[in-house]
Design an enzyme around this catalytic site. Structure first.
Site, short mmCIF file in Angstrom:
data_model
loop_
_atom_site.label_atom_id
_atom_site.label_comp_id
_atom_site.label_asym_id
_atom_site.label_seq_id
_atom_site.Cartn_x
_atom_site.Cartn_y
_atom_site.Cartn_z
N GLU A 86 -14.00 -27.37 23.92
CA GLU A 86 -13.38 -26.54 24.97
C GLU A 86 -12.48 -27.48 25.74
O GLU A 86 -12.94 -28.27 26.56
CB GLU A 86 -14.46 -25.95 25.89
CG GLU A 86 -15.38 -24.96 25.23
CD GLU A 86 -14.72 -23.60 24.99
OE1 GLU A 86 -13.60 -23.38 25.48
OE2 GLU A 86 -15.33 -22.77 24.29
N CYS A 141 -9.70 -25.06 33.85
CA CYS A 141 -8.94 -25.10 32.60
C CYS A 141 -8.14 -23.81 32.40
O CYS A 141 -7.17 -23.79 31.65
CB CYS A 141 -9.89 -25.31 31.43
SG CYS A 141 -11.24 -24.13 31.47
P1 NAP Z 1 -12.48 -35.64 30.70
O1 NAP Z 1 -11.90 -36.81 31.38
O2 NAP Z 1 -12.09 -35.36 29.31
O3 NAP Z 1 -14.07 -35.83 30.83
C1 NAP Z 1 -14.95 -34.85 30.34
C2 NAP Z 1 -16.25 -35.52 29.96
O4 NAP Z 1 -16.01 -36.42 28.90
C3 NAP Z 1 -16.90 -36.34 31.08
O5 NAP Z 1 -18.29 -36.23 30.99
C4 NAP Z 1 -16.45 -37.75 30.74
O6 NAP Z 1 -17.32 -38.74 31.23
C5 NAP Z 1 -16.53 -37.69 29.23
N1 NAP Z 1 -15.78 -38.74 28.55
C6 NAP Z 1 -14.66 -39.37 28.95
N2 NAP Z 1 -14.30 -40.31 28.03
C7 NAP Z 1 -15.22 -40.25 27.03
C8 NAP Z 1 -15.42 -40.97 25.82
N3 NAP Z 1 -14.59 -41.92 25.43
N4 NAP Z 1 -16.48 -40.61 25.05
C9 NAP Z 1 -17.34 -39.66 25.43
N5 NAP Z 1 -17.21 -38.96 26.58
C10 NAP Z 1 -16.16 -39.25 27.37
O7 NAP Z 1 -12.21 -34.30 31.51
P2 NAP Z 1 -12.44 -34.01 33.05
O8 NAP Z 1 -11.37 -34.68 33.83
O9 NAP Z 1 -13.86 -34.25 33.43
O10 NAP Z 1 -12.25 -32.42 33.08
C11 NAP Z 1 -11.03 -31.83 33.17
C12 NAP Z 1 -10.54 -31.37 31.82
O11 NAP Z 1 -11.50 -30.50 31.24
C13 NAP Z 1 -9.26 -30.56 31.90
O12 NAP Z 1 -8.40 -30.93 30.87
C14 NAP Z 1 -9.75 -29.13 31.72
O13 NAP Z 1 -8.78 -28.25 31.24
C15 NAP Z 1 -10.87 -29.32 30.76
N6 NAP Z 1 -11.80 -28.18 30.81
C16 NAP Z 1 -11.80 -27.31 29.76
C17 NAP Z 1 -12.65 -26.20 29.79
C18 NAP Z 1 -12.68 -25.22 28.67
O14 NAP Z 1 -13.62 -24.43 28.62
N7 NAP Z 1 -11.72 -25.20 27.77
C19 NAP Z 1 -13.49 -26.00 30.89
C20 NAP Z 1 -13.45 -26.92 31.93
C21 NAP Z 1 -12.60 -28.01 31.86
P3 NAP Z 1 -17.02 -39.54 32.60
O15 NAP Z 1 -17.08 -38.54 33.68
O16 NAP Z 1 -18.13 -40.53 32.65
O17 NAP Z 1 -15.68 -40.16 32.44
#
Ligand code: NAP
Length: 485
Positions: free
Chosen positions: A255, A289
């Site tokens: 997602e 998102c």
């Molecule tokens: P993110 O930076 O991608 O982080 C999401 C999760 O991934 C966090 O738990 C993060 O951990 C972890 N993560 C980061 N780097 C990683 C790695 N190398 N390996 C494994 N896990 C890793 O996203 P965000 O800033 O938290 O959230 C915003 C994004 O989520 C936006 O792009 C939004 O559109 C998207 N989103 C999508 C949906 C959907 O249903 N399509 C819903 C909500 C949000 P840390 O926090 O420890 O860095």
């Protein structure tokens, strides 16, 4: 009953039913984005602890897979009740670590409970097939089995409900899980551990690990005991995890990010469109998102729409989410504020006009004014990039074909919205939009009953709806022969 929000502020990880610290005792601070205060710490775990959490989930799977659908359904009903009994304290916890208003936090916790109840119901409807065989003396059965240990990685913007959409179907299907929440909002996830205990979910079925994203993600994707990875977050991290999962050919659900268009046609009810626009843009301070990233408004109603949207945006009450009446909380951190500022600077340099807002809020910290930018142009950064903040860029268009082309001209495909009173256009446009979710004359459409997920680079798979459990199941074909027929 779990008494108050402190009871949910669990500063340890959960492996196999034990609440534990990181091996070296290292911790990470967790801040309240509205006040900057440190509200607690969580363990800074890495590879070794993650491997142990996976072992605990794998061991628990051996017995959990044998539970009946009815038992799991009842477990989920108890989990739903535990969430609803504690809705207010869970909402307060969510607001304190994430910043959104209490009204929105209550809504998110209610939505989490809704997903759990939905999958309590779906658990009992995982049907297989008996298929007519081409052989007289054989029978063909197709059954559904849980995939096994799943790993769930979640973002900070909906720290409770994004997990509900994974834990609910996982338990319903008979899977055990290892959860890695976002580092900025770990408590709403750790609370699921307490709630699961309260609901009588067996030890080891839900395991939660906090700490280094790359180490935890590395171990999750490498470890052959993990059969599926379900991720909600940015497209960039999603692509990295997809690559990492290739080594052990795991099932994946993704997602990812969005870049939602919101189209207002000349025949739209403009007041209704403005109401929908405020919800679709400024909910969670623009950090969802499915938030509108680009408003496309047809020429005849352009001026009227911009004026009304700006007036409604200027009216939003910005403040600490915990205070009564707050409609927009702070952004998650100062980095998010800088991104928003740089996008506004880019837009104004390229001819965009700030109609309202445009700068940091007088409250300081990471509070930002709800912003509307008129005369948006394709060359501005937000045409391509996810804003993730309270900026509403408004572009002008002339024809339906042009609006569809502009709306689809992105690598994303999560949510789209449009406003029209014309029935034919309603069908034409909704069928032409390359998006997984389409709101027609509605700005907020997420509900547990419907599948949520994206086309193109917005993801793989669906969460919610009856579709949401499929990714947690394997289909098995059993051929029974030698029947002596
Ligand atoms: P993110 O930076 O991608 O982080 C999401 C999760 O991934 C966090 O738990 C993060 O951990 C972890 N993560 C980061 N780097 C990683 C790695 N190398 N390996 C494994 N896990 C890793 O996203 P965000 O800033 O938290 O959230 C915003 C994004 O989520 C936006 O792009 C939004 O559109 C998207 N989103 C999508 C949906 C959907 O249903 N399509 C819903 C909500 C949000 P840390 O926090 O420890 O860095």
């Amino acid at each position: 009953m779990l008494a108050n929000s402190n009871a949910f502020l669990r500063q340890k990880n959960l492996f196999g039913g034990e609440w534990v610290d990181a091996d070296g005792g290292e911790t990470i601070d967790v801040n309240n984005p509205a006040t900057g205060e440190i509200i607690g710490t969580v363990p800074n775990c890495g590879k070794a602890e993650t491997a142990r959490a996976i072992d605990a989930a794998a061991e628990a799977f051996l017995t959990f897979r044998k539970t009946t659908a009815l038992e799991r359904s009842k477990m989920l009903r108890r989990l739903h009740d535990a969430i609803m009994d504690n809705q207010e304290t869970l909402a307060q916890l969510l607001t304190s670590e994430q910043g959104k208003s209490l009204v929105e936090a209550r809504g998110e916790v209610g939505m989490s409970a809704g997903y759990v109840l939905w999958y309590a119901e779906e658990a009992r409807r995982v049907y297989g097939d008996i298929v007519p065989a081409p052989w007289a003396d054989r029978r063909i059965m197709v059954t559904k089995q849980p995939v096994g240990v799943i790993a769930a990685i979640t973002p900070w913007n909906f720290p409770s409900s994004m997990l509900a959409r994974k834990i609910g179907p996982a338990i319903a299907a008979g899977c055990t899980s290892v959860i890695k929440p976002a580092t900025q909002t770990p408590y709403s996830a750790l609370a699921w551990g307490l709630l699961a205990e309260e609901a009588g979910v067996p030890r080891g079925v839900v395991n939660i690990v906090t700490g280094s994203a790359s180490e935890i993600g590395g171990e999750i994707t490498r470890n052959p005991k993990v059969k599926k990875v379900t991720f909600t977050g940015s497209t960039a991290v999603g692509k990295l995890l997809l690559k990492q999962c290739a080594g052990t050919v795991k099932k994946v659900s993704m997602e990812l990010g969005g870049n939602a268009p919101f189209i207002v046609f000349n025949d739209a009810d403009v007041d209704r469109a403005v109401e929908g626009a405020i919800a679709a843009k400024f909910r969670n301070s623009g950090q969802t998102c499915v938030c509108t990233n680009r408003f496309y408004v047809q020429s005849k109603v352009y001026g009227k729409f911009v004026e009304k949207l700006a007036a409604a945006a200027a009216d939003l009450k910005v403040g600490n989410g915990a205070e009564d009446g707050t409609q927009q909380g702070p952004l998650i951190d100062l980095r998010a504020v800088e991104t928003v500022e740089s996008m506004i600077e880019d837009a104004t340099r390229k001819g965009g006009k700030v109609v309202t807002g445009g700068k940091r809020h007088a409250l300081g910290g990471s509070f930002f004014e709800p912003t509307v930018i008129a005369d948006a142009k394709p060359r501005m950064r937000f045409t391509r990039e996810e804003i993730f903040g309270p900026i509403a860029p408004v572009y002008k268009f002339k024809t339906e074909e042009e609006a569809i082309e502009l709306a689809n001209n992105t690598e994303y495909g999560l949510a789209a919205y449009f406003y029209t009173q014309d029935l034919g256009r309603m069908y034409r446009v909704s069928e032409a939009l390359e998006y997984g979710l389409v709101g027609v004359n509605e700005g907020v459409i997420t509900t547990v009953e419907a599948p949520f997920g994206g086309f193109k680079e917005s993801g793989l798979g669906r969460e919610g709806g009856h579709q949401g459990i499929e990714d947690y199941l394997e289909a098995k074909y059993v051929c029974v022969g030698g029947l002596g027929m």
